[in-house]
Design an enzyme around this catalytic site. Structure first.
Site, mmCIF file in Angstrom:
data_model
loop_
_atom_site.group_PDB
_atom_site.id
_atom_site.type_symbol
_atom_site.label_atom_id
_atom_site.label_comp_id
_atom_site.label_asym_id
_atom_site.label_seq_id
_atom_site.Cartn_x
_atom_site.Cartn_y
_atom_site.Cartn_z
ATOM 1 N N GLU A 25 0.212 8.577 3.279
ATOM 2 C CA GLU A 25 -0.523 8.159 2.071
ATOM 3 C C GLU A 25 -1.870 8.875 1.946
ATOM 4 O O GLU A 25 -2.381 9.427 2.928
ATOM 5 C CB GLU A 25 -0.709 6.641 2.024
ATOM 6 C CG GLU A 25 -1.646 6.079 3.067
ATOM 7 C CD GLU A 25 -2.169 4.684 2.701
ATOM 8 O OE1 GLU A 25 -2.857 4.563 1.679
ATOM 9 O OE2 GLU A 25 -1.907 3.744 3.452
ATOM 10 N N VAL A 107 0.018 2.268 -0.313
ATOM 11 C CA VAL A 107 1.344 2.105 0.289
ATOM 12 C C VAL A 107 2.394 2.020 -0.829
ATOM 13 O O VAL A 107 3.454 2.648 -0.767
ATOM 14 C CB VAL A 107 1.381 0.855 1.198
ATOM 15 C CG1 VAL A 107 2.813 0.506 1.593
ATOM 16 C CG2 VAL A 107 0.522 1.094 2.444
ATOM 17 N N SER A 141 -0.911 -8.320 -2.719
ATOM 18 C CA SER A 141 -0.810 -6.875 -2.917
ATOM 19 C C SER A 141 0.543 -6.464 -3.480
ATOM 20 O O SER A 141 1.593 -6.980 -3.067
ATOM 21 C CB SER A 141 -1.029 -6.158 -1.587
ATOM 22 O OG SER A 141 -0.806 -4.766 -1.753
ATOM 23 N N LYS A 160 -4.358 -6.186 8.613
ATOM 24 C CA LYS A 160 -5.662 -6.698 9.056
ATOM 25 C C LYS A 160 -5.784 -8.163 8.683
ATOM 26 O O LYS A 160 -5.275 -8.598 7.642
ATOM 27 C CB LYS A 160 -6.778 -5.947 8.343
ATOM 28 C CG LYS A 160 -6.903 -4.520 8.776
ATOM 29 C CD LYS A 160 -8.215 -3.934 8.304
ATOM 30 C CE LYS A 160 -8.346 -2.508 8.752
ATOM 31 N NZ LYS A 160 -8.022 -1.542 7.701
HETATM 32 N N1 PSU Z 1 -5.208 -2.160 4.363
HETATM 33 C C1 PSU Z 1 -5.707 -1.446 5.378
HETATM 34 N N2 PSU Z 1 -6.021 -0.157 5.159
HETATM 35 C C2 PSU Z 1 -5.845 0.434 3.932
HETATM 36 C C3 PSU Z 1 -5.319 -0.335 2.875
HETATM 37 C C4 PSU Z 1 -5.014 -1.629 3.133
HETATM 38 O O1 PSU Z 1 -5.863 -1.950 6.478
HETATM 39 O O2 PSU Z 1 -6.155 1.615 3.769
HETATM 40 C C5 PSU Z 1 -5.096 0.318 1.538
HETATM 41 C C6 PSU Z 1 -3.654 0.876 1.479
HETATM 42 O O3 PSU Z 1 -3.634 2.022 0.662
HETATM 43 C C7 PSU Z 1 -2.920 -0.271 0.820
HETATM 44 C C8 PSU Z 1 -3.948 -0.753 -0.193
HETATM 45 O O4 PSU Z 1 -1.708 0.092 0.211
HETATM 46 O O5 PSU Z 1 -5.183 -0.668 0.507
HETATM 47 C C9 PSU Z 1 -3.679 -2.169 -0.670
HETATM 48 O O6 PSU Z 1 -4.575 -2.494 -1.679
HETATM 49 P P1 PSU Z 1 -4.386 -3.868 -2.499
HETATM 50 O O7 PSU Z 1 -4.642 -4.958 -1.531
HETATM 51 O O8 PSU Z 1 -5.404 -3.802 -3.590
HETATM 52 O O9 PSU Z 1 -2.983 -3.868 -3.009
HETATM 53 MN MN MN Z 2 -4.995 -7.420 -4.869
#
Ligand code: PSU
Ligand code: MN
Length: 305
Positions: A25, A107, A141, A160
């Site tokens: 990614e 992702v 997400s 995390k």
């Molecule tokens: N969690 C991590 N590291 C990251 C991300 C999430 O520990 O780099 C990034 C990834 O690209 C993941 C995105 O797909 O954040 C998810 O964002 P959201 O929660 O807004 O969907």
């Molecule tokens: Mn979100």
């Protein structure tokens, strides 16, 4: 083929010959690490994939084109522009592409573009999931929806604990996504090897990962597979130190009313600031570790046709 998709020549040749390819990614490059460490890391990850017998395909959106495979110059461009590049999830693709803009693939969009290109295995750091407090914010997400519908194996270091890991596992179960612990029965929590939550299955070798994914694909099952590979012991962080930083980051995001696509980048940046350089080194090492496992699984998968 999708008219907006550009597959790099080396990646296209590998796919045509049935050779192993691993997707990577680009949000981790532009938003996840500071320049120039992000570029160095991205290039080293590609090298690790090659050293383990597969071809790397870093995935990004550049000038309105969906790119599967970046040149070193394109990786440098992405790393230098950093946070100026829009974070691109599924809902962002139509407008970004129509306007000819750049986008850093999460992702979700990495899985989508990998699948369009014919790539089955993807290595990253951590995935998005169900946020703490999602029972009122509904902040879940898009990565989980993508895992539920796109047939790509995602090798990560767990999630995390900025997230509610228990609810994240419940959601994945609902969506029918197998959660595999690589050499572990416990879901790793990115910086630490343990989370207190169990995985669905423990598999111990790249060959077993490839066999499970192969069976899923041959049955024509919709959706992906999540492989959670714990951070190597020597790079794991102290659970209390990281736990305190995460609790503080979550509290600050609530006080400041952070919401929507800004939440995850805000939390990640605060945790990084609060833990200094230690978390950056851990982050880099766990991505290397995931790249190795993903490449080895891709080699086995390529031999199973
Ligand atoms: N969690 C991590 N590291 C990251 C991300 C999430 O520990 O780099 C990034 C990834 O690209 C993941 C995105 O797909 O954040 C998810 O964002 P959201 O929660 O807004 O969907
Ligand atoms: Mn979100």
């Amino acid at each position: 083929m999708n008219k907006y998709l550009d597959i790099a020549p080396e990646v296209a040749a590998a796919l045509a010959e049935g050779k192993p390819v691993v997707a990577l990614e680009s949000t981790i490059i532009s938003h996840g690490m500071p320049y120039p460490k992000n570029v160095e890391t991205a290039l080293e990850v590609e090298k690790i994939i090659r050293d383990n017998g597969a071809v790397p395909a870093t995935i990004a959106i550049i000038g309105g084109r969906l790119k599967a495979g970046l040149s070193a110059q394109e990786i440098e461009y992405f790393g230098k522009k950093g946070g100026e590049i829009a974070k691109a999830s599924r809902r962002d693709l139509p407008v970004l592409i129509a306007r000819g803009q750049d986008g850093a693939c999460t992702v979700t969009t990495t899985m989508m573009i990998a699948h369009m290109a014919g790539i089955s295995i993807f290595a990253t750091g951590g995935i998005g999931g169900v946020h703490r407090g999602a029972e009122t914010t509904m902040d879940i997400s898009a990565d989980l929806e993508e895992l539920g519908q796109t047939p790509v194996m995602v090798v990560c270091a767990g999630a995390k604990s900025i997230l509610d890991l228990g609810l994240t596992l419940e959601y994945l179960e609902t969506k029918g996504v197998p959660v595999i612990g690589y050499g572990t029965e416990e879901l790793p929590a990115f910086y630490t090897r343990k989370s207190g939550f169990g995985v669905d299955y423990r598999l111990d070798t790249p060959k077993e990962l490839a066999e499970a994914f192969y069976a899923q694909r041959e049955m024509g099952l919709k959706g992906g597979m999540l492989v959670a590979n714990p951070i190597p012991e020597q790079y794991a962080m102290d659970a209390d130190v990281i736990g305190r930083a995460i609790d503080q980051a979550v509290a600050e995001s609530r006080e400041q009313g952070i919401h929507g696509k800004a939440t995850t980048p805000f939390l990640l940046a605060r945790v990084k600031d609060l833990t200094g350089g230690d978390s950056l080194e851990s982050n880099i090492q766990l991505v290397y570790n995931n790249a190795r496992v993903a490449a080895q699984a891709a080699v086995h998968l390529a031999s199973m046709r």
